[in-house]
Design a protein around this motif. Structure first.
Motif, mmCIF file in Angstrom:
data_model
loop_
_atom_site.group_PDB
_atom_site.id
_atom_site.type_symbol
_atom_site.label_atom_id
_atom_site.label_comp_id
_atom_site.label_asym_id
_atom_site.label_seq_id
_atom_site.Cartn_x
_atom_site.Cartn_y
_atom_site.Cartn_z
ATOM 1 N N LYS A 350 107.590 6.512 -40.371
ATOM 2 C CA LYS A 350 106.484 7.084 -40.487
ATOM 3 C C LYS A 350 105.391 6.199 -40.403
ATOM 4 O O LYS A 350 104.113 7.440 -40.411
ATOM 5 N N LEU A 351 105.045 5.485 -40.855
ATOM 6 C CA LEU A 351 103.572 5.436 -40.551
ATOM 7 C C LEU A 351 103.283 3.919 -39.240
ATOM 8 O O LEU A 351 102.467 4.456 -38.721
ATOM 9 N N VAL A 352 104.608 4.226 -38.239
ATOM 10 C CA VAL A 352 104.181 4.097 -36.655
ATOM 11 C C VAL A 352 104.268 5.091 -36.389
ATOM 12 O O VAL A 352 102.372 5.355 -35.655
ATOM 13 N N THR A 353 104.186 6.310 -37.068
ATOM 14 C CA THR A 353 103.842 8.018 -36.821
ATOM 15 C C THR A 353 102.425 8.097 -37.091
ATOM 16 O O THR A 353 101.885 8.593 -36.005
ATOM 17 N N MET A 354 101.895 7.497 -37.956
ATOM 18 C CA MET A 354 101.023 7.332 -38.919
ATOM 19 C C MET A 354 100.042 6.487 -37.427
ATOM 20 O O MET A 354 98.650 7.199 -37.462
ATOM 21 N N ALA A 355 100.345 5.618 -37.304
ATOM 22 C CA ALA A 355 99.785 4.721 -36.240
ATOM 23 C C ALA A 355 98.822 5.513 -34.728
ATOM 24 O O ALA A 355 97.788 5.518 -34.398
ATOM 25 N N TYR A 356 100.502 6.238 -34.516
ATOM 26 C CA TYR A 356 100.365 6.707 -33.564
ATOM 27 C C TYR A 356 99.591 7.727 -33.688
ATOM 28 O O TYR A 356 98.635 8.685 -31.994
ATOM 29 N N THR A 357 99.450 9.058 -34.095
ATOM 30 C CA THR A 357 98.124 9.893 -34.558
ATOM 31 C C THR A 357 96.725 9.134 -35.013
ATOM 32 O O THR A 357 95.936 9.889 -34.199
ATOM 33 N N ASN A 358 96.811 7.913 -35.600
ATOM 34 C CA ASN A 358 95.416 7.812 -35.469
ATOM 35 C C ASN A 358 94.240 7.022 -33.944
ATOM 36 O O ASN A 358 93.810 7.397 -33.391
ATOM 37 N N ALA A 359 95.344 6.747 -33.421
ATOM 38 C CA ALA A 359 95.402 6.351 -32.057
ATOM 39 C C ALA A 359 95.005 7.641 -30.899
ATOM 40 O O ALA A 359 94.308 8.017 -30.413
ATOM 41 N N VAL A 360 95.642 9.016 -31.201
ATOM 42 C CA VAL A 360 95.768 10.299 -30.461
ATOM 43 C C VAL A 360 93.857 11.328 -31.158
ATOM 44 O O VAL A 360 93.358 11.321 -30.043
ATOM 45 N N GLU A 361 93.710 10.552 -32.271
ATOM 46 C CA GLU A 361 92.497 11.035 -33.232
ATOM 47 C C GLU A 361 91.497 10.561 -32.277
ATOM 48 O O GLU A 361 90.764 10.870 -32.544
ATOM 49 N N ARG A 362 91.543 8.889 -32.349
ATOM 50 C CA ARG A 362 90.556 8.028 -31.454
ATOM 51 C C ARG A 362 90.038 8.666 -30.236
ATOM 52 O O ARG A 362 88.911 8.818 -29.220
ATOM 53 N N LEU A 363 91.407 8.941 -29.473
ATOM 54 C CA LEU A 363 91.186 9.214 -28.432
ATOM 55 C C LEU A 363 90.315 10.611 -28.048
ATOM 56 O O LEU A 363 89.924 10.926 -27.391
ATOM 57 N N GLY A 364 90.414 11.558 -29.154
ATOM 58 C CA GLY A 364 90.227 12.451 -29.713
ATOM 59 C C GLY A 364 88.316 12.556 -29.325
ATOM 60 O O GLY A 364 87.609 12.908 -29.023
ATOM 61 N N ARG A 365 88.062 11.406 -29.962
ATOM 62 C CA ARG A 365 87.013 11.414 -31.038
ATOM 63 C C ARG A 365 86.137 10.832 -29.189
ATOM 64 O O ARG A 365 84.684 10.703 -28.851
ATOM 65 N N GLU A 366 87.065 10.465 -28.360
ATOM 66 C CA GLU A 366 86.018 9.723 -27.233
ATOM 67 C C GLU A 366 86.344 10.551 -26.905
ATOM 68 O O GLU A 366 84.631 10.361 -25.462
ATOM 69 N N SER A 367 86.422 11.403 -26.442
ATOM 70 C CA SER A 367 85.933 12.495 -25.221
ATOM 71 C C SER A 367 86.206 13.597 -25.721
ATOM 72 O O SER A 367 87.061 14.423 -25.930
ATOM 73 N N GLY A 368 84.992 14.486 -25.458
ATOM 74 C CA GLY A 368 84.688 15.847 -26.660
ATOM 75 C C GLY A 368 85.714 17.093 -25.269
ATOM 76 O O GLY A 368 86.455 18.150 -25.984
ATOM 77 N N ARG A 369 86.416 16.430 -23.856
ATOM 78 C CA ARG A 369 86.898 17.442 -23.342
ATOM 79 C C ARG A 369 88.536 17.086 -23.685
ATOM 80 O O ARG A 369 89.961 17.787 -23.098
ATOM 81 N N TYR A 370 89.052 16.511 -24.510
ATOM 82 C CA TYR A 370 90.706 16.198 -25.309
ATOM 83 C C TYR A 370 90.772 17.067 -26.445
ATOM 84 O O TYR A 370 90.214 17.463 -27.389
ATOM 85 N N THR A 371 91.180 17.928 -25.275
ATOM 86 C CA THR A 371 91.701 19.263 -25.901
ATOM 87 C C THR A 371 93.142 19.107 -27.226
ATOM 88 O O THR A 371 93.607 18.555 -27.428
ATOM 89 N N ARG A 372 92.671 20.594 -28.304
ATOM 90 C CA ARG A 372 94.072 20.638 -29.172
ATOM 91 C C ARG A 372 94.870 20.726 -28.594
ATOM 92 O O ARG A 372 95.907 20.326 -28.857
ATOM 93 N N GLU A 373 95.028 21.254 -27.362
ATOM 94 C CA GLU A 373 96.243 21.442 -26.328
ATOM 95 C C GLU A 373 96.588 19.948 -26.212
ATOM 96 O O GLU A 373 98.075 19.529 -26.306
ATOM 97 N N GLU A 374 95.547 19.068 -25.334
ATOM 98 C CA GLU A 374 96.319 17.708 -25.203
ATOM 99 C C GLU A 374 96.885 16.694 -26.273
ATOM 100 O O GLU A 374 97.789 16.186 -26.576
ATOM 101 N N LYS A 375 96.023 17.282 -27.441
ATOM 102 C CA LYS A 375 96.689 16.774 -29.454
ATOM 103 C C LYS A 375 98.110 17.290 -29.467
ATOM 104 O O LYS A 375 99.118 16.307 -30.017
ATOM 105 N N LEU A 376 98.447 18.407 -29.189
ATOM 106 C CA LEU A 376 99.529 18.655 -29.132
ATOM 107 C C LEU A 376 100.930 18.379 -28.545
ATOM 108 O O LEU A 376 101.609 18.264 -28.802
ATOM 109 N N LEU A 377 100.678 18.624 -27.331
ATOM 110 C CA LEU A 377 101.676 17.407 -26.270
ATOM 111 C C LEU A 377 101.900 15.785 -26.373
ATOM 112 O O LEU A 377 102.640 16.171 -26.721
ATOM 113 N N GLU A 378 100.734 15.389 -27.043
ATOM 114 C CA GLU A 378 100.999 13.773 -27.238
ATOM 115 C C GLU A 378 101.489 14.229 -28.564
ATOM 116 O O GLU A 378 102.688 12.699 -28.618
ATOM 117 N N GLU A 379 101.919 14.767 -29.773
ATOM 118 C CA GLU A 379 102.172 14.520 -30.737
ATOM 119 C C GLU A 379 104.029 15.255 -30.567
ATOM 120 O O GLU A 379 104.819 14.657 -30.925
#
Length: 614
Positions: A350-379
């Motif tokens: 579960k902690l590895v999943t939490m680290a992955y979620t943090n990486a995904v969120e950072r990618l989202g902050r880096e790019s305004g075009r990183y949409t909700r759908e892209e986050k869903l597909l990553e998850e």
């Protein structure tokens, strides 16, 4: 040297471990890498037709020559590579830059002091605790102390704003002592601030005991307001302590690492646990690359063999290809055995999943075009264990009716959104009776055959033909039996290796879990986003399949009405419905309108016209 010349030179290298050093025309080192087999690895860069991401393509474009250093083992190559990268910092190697820097806990000098996290000592009227090397740790410490001692975080100034306006939401939910209400004395407030500072400096040890003694003393003095404040602080500390994430035992020393990527960048997130609690979080961004495996292979040795403290345990989302050599290097650098592994279940997973979620969120902050759908597909990729986000998802459902006939609906989601142009329907040709397993097998077999026909040039191979695209994920409405039937039907076809899962519903007809053909279940209720996403796919597929079945039933009903007319068979009935769409429209048509239908003479038109008006 030209690219063909570099390839020819690479093909002459030995199949031995070593380090390769690529230089540009000015003899500047632009990339350093290691290889288990030098010839295989280096020749891949310069062989025509091998795809590369943007960063590697640029590096190859500027490459002019290369040298190699042959080593005795992959371990030696790993250590040598790390030292050479540190010495030369080549342009195209990943550079470990994050937002890590010195941070402080700031305490203002005033009658009603305020606590905050600060990156610089830029206020002469404030005291600072630090420096700390982790801004994350400082923010966590300040937030925890504020939560435990119910300190205000608003912009109000005290005593100026005391008694002005209503207390904020934090006061109503028990996260602030509500200084602005005027019910808290300056002394009680300063005692709370000092308690928060003691917690930051020395941790929570003995804090609760001291507060409890003060609360009892205040109650004996009949100072019930002070006692109530202390009581609330003790309760807040208990809540925060209960909610703190503990890895294993209290002395656990562990790093948790996960990587995520988009079509533009890769992010590595590192969570550091010391003495059983999260003490630091670091995130590293790597732009112009999409190859997560390549980044992982470079990142781990650079991060730990460049002076970073190596913990006893390192939990990762996936092992690099040089895991054995890296494990040896880490253990030798630490001076004791290091556990490097991928947790499969339990709290650490579960902690590895939490680290992955943090990486995904950072990618989202880096790019305004990183949409909700892209986050869903990553998850979704993380939850289902896929190597990459499923850009093209196809979902199938069977719909039956009373006479034993069946149809199959195929729904397509592209980049997380319904792609209605790609929707397709299948009317069963070989299945007799109601048999969902056989119907799914027929539909998927025909779908695979259409893809292979497009590959052979027998059918259009473009975006207009949905069957020409290879899906990244197949979702089947049903459980293990349905998935097994589909897997068997696809065996030996081009779709055999496409990940296939079933969507299982509960007793209330709601999506409950994802299953594979081995019967393994992946519960979705713990991940709200994925649960909603999969449910929307399943509902859309069910709607589409049922809609097709109802349309076929209406068509059959219409055809039955027309075939009751003497001299009108199935072909004539089909021709009439193709021209007029409904029986009502046929009934409203004139004799001359009926004559326009192919195969209907004037005499038959009169016969149909009169029969429908009897």
């Amino acid at each position: 040297m030209t690219k063909p010349e570099l390839y020819k030179k690479a093909c002459m290298l030995p199949l031995l471990p070593g380090v390769y050093i690529i230089r540009d025309k000015s003899d500047t080192i632009i990339y350093i890498g290691k290889a288990k087999r030098l010839r295989t690895r280096v020749s891949q860069y310069f062989r025509e037709g091998v795809p590369h991401d943007a960063k590697v393509t640029q590096m190859i474009h500027h490459a002019f020559t290369f040298d190699v250093i042959v080593c005795q083992s992959e371990f030696e190559a790993l250590v040598l590579e790390a030292s050479q990268i540190k010495a030369h910092t080549p342009k195209y190697n990943i550079l470990l830059k994050d937002d890590k820097g010195y941070s402080y806990v700031k305490v203002t000098r005033e009658d009603w002091p305020r606590l905050s996290a600060a990156l610089q000592k830029d206020d002469e009227n404030a005291d600072y605790i630090g420096p700390f090397t982790s801004s994350f740790a400082v923010r966590e410490m300040v937030e925890t102390a504020q939560n435990c001692f119910l300190l205000p975080r608003c912009n109000k100034e005290f005593p100026r704003d005391i008694g002005k306006g209503r207390p904020c939401l934090n006061a109503h939910i028990g996260k602030c002592m509500a200084v602005c209400s005027g019910k808290v004395s300056c002394q009680a407030y300063n005692d709370a601030v000092q308690g928060a500072l003691r917690m930051i400096r020395y941790g929570k040890k003995d804090i609760v005991r001291q507060l409890r003694e003060k609360m009892e003393a205040a109650a004996e003095r009949l100072d019930f307001e002070s006692a109530a404040i202390l009581r609330d602080q003790i309760a807040a500390i208990d809540r925060v302590s209960a909610g703190q994430k503990v890895v294993m035992e209290s002395g656990a020393e562990m790093d948790v690492i996960a990587l995520a990527g988009t079509s533009r960048a890769v992010c590595a997130a590192v969570l550091r646990y010391r003495e059983g609690r999260l003490t630091d979080k670091r995130e590293f961004m790597f732009h112009d690359t999409t190859d997560i495996d390549a980044v992982r292979e470079e990142f781990l040795p650079q991060y730990y063999l460049d002076g970073e403290t190596i913990p006893k345990t390192i939990a990762v989302d996936a092992l690099p290809p040089d895991a054995e050599a890296l494990h040896q290097a880490l253990s030798e650098s630490r001076g004791s055995k290091v556990e490097l592994y991928v947790p499969q279940r339990g709290d650490v997973a579960k902690l590895v999943t939490m680290a992955y979620t943090n990486a995904v969120e950072r990618l989202g902050r880096e790019s305004g075009r990183y949409t909700r759908e892209e986050k869903l597909l990553e998850e979704a990729a993380q939850v289902l264990g896929l190597k990459a986000p499923p850009r093209i998802i196809e979902s199938y459902d069977i719909s039956n009716w009373g006479d034993g006939s069946s149809v199959c609906g195929m729904v397509v989601f592209r980049d997380g959104k319904p792609y209605r142009t790609g929707y397709r329907r299948f009317k069963m040709k070989t299945v007799a009776g109601t048999d969902d397993y056989a119907s799914l097998a027929e539909a998927l077999s025909r779908r695979a055959a259409e893809y292979e026909a497009a590959r052979r040039g027998e059918k259009p191979d473009n975006d207009a033909n949905q069957f020409a695209a290879l899906p990244d994920l197949l979702l089947i409405d049903g459980g293990r039996g349905q998935v097994s039937a589909v897997r068997a039907a696809l065996r030996g076809t081009a779709l055999e290796r496409v990940p296939t899962f079933g969507m299982v519903k509960d007793d209330h007809h709601r999506t409950r879990a994802i299953v594979d053909d081995a019967g393994g279940e992946i519960a979705l209720n713990r991940n709200r986003n994925i649960f909603t996403f999969v449910t929307s796919i399943q509902d859309e597929t069910h709607r589409y399949a049922n809609d097709y079945r109802k349309r076929m039933m209406r068509k059959k009903s219409y055809a039955a009405t027309l075939t009751d007319i003497p001299g009108v068979g199935e072909k004539t009935s089909a021709a009439l419905l193709a021209r007029f769409k409904t029986v009502a429209a046929v009934r409203a048509a004139s004799i001359s309108d009926l004559e326009e239908v192919k195969g209907i003479s004037h005499a038959k038109a009169e016969q149909i016209y009169n029969a429908l008006r009897q």
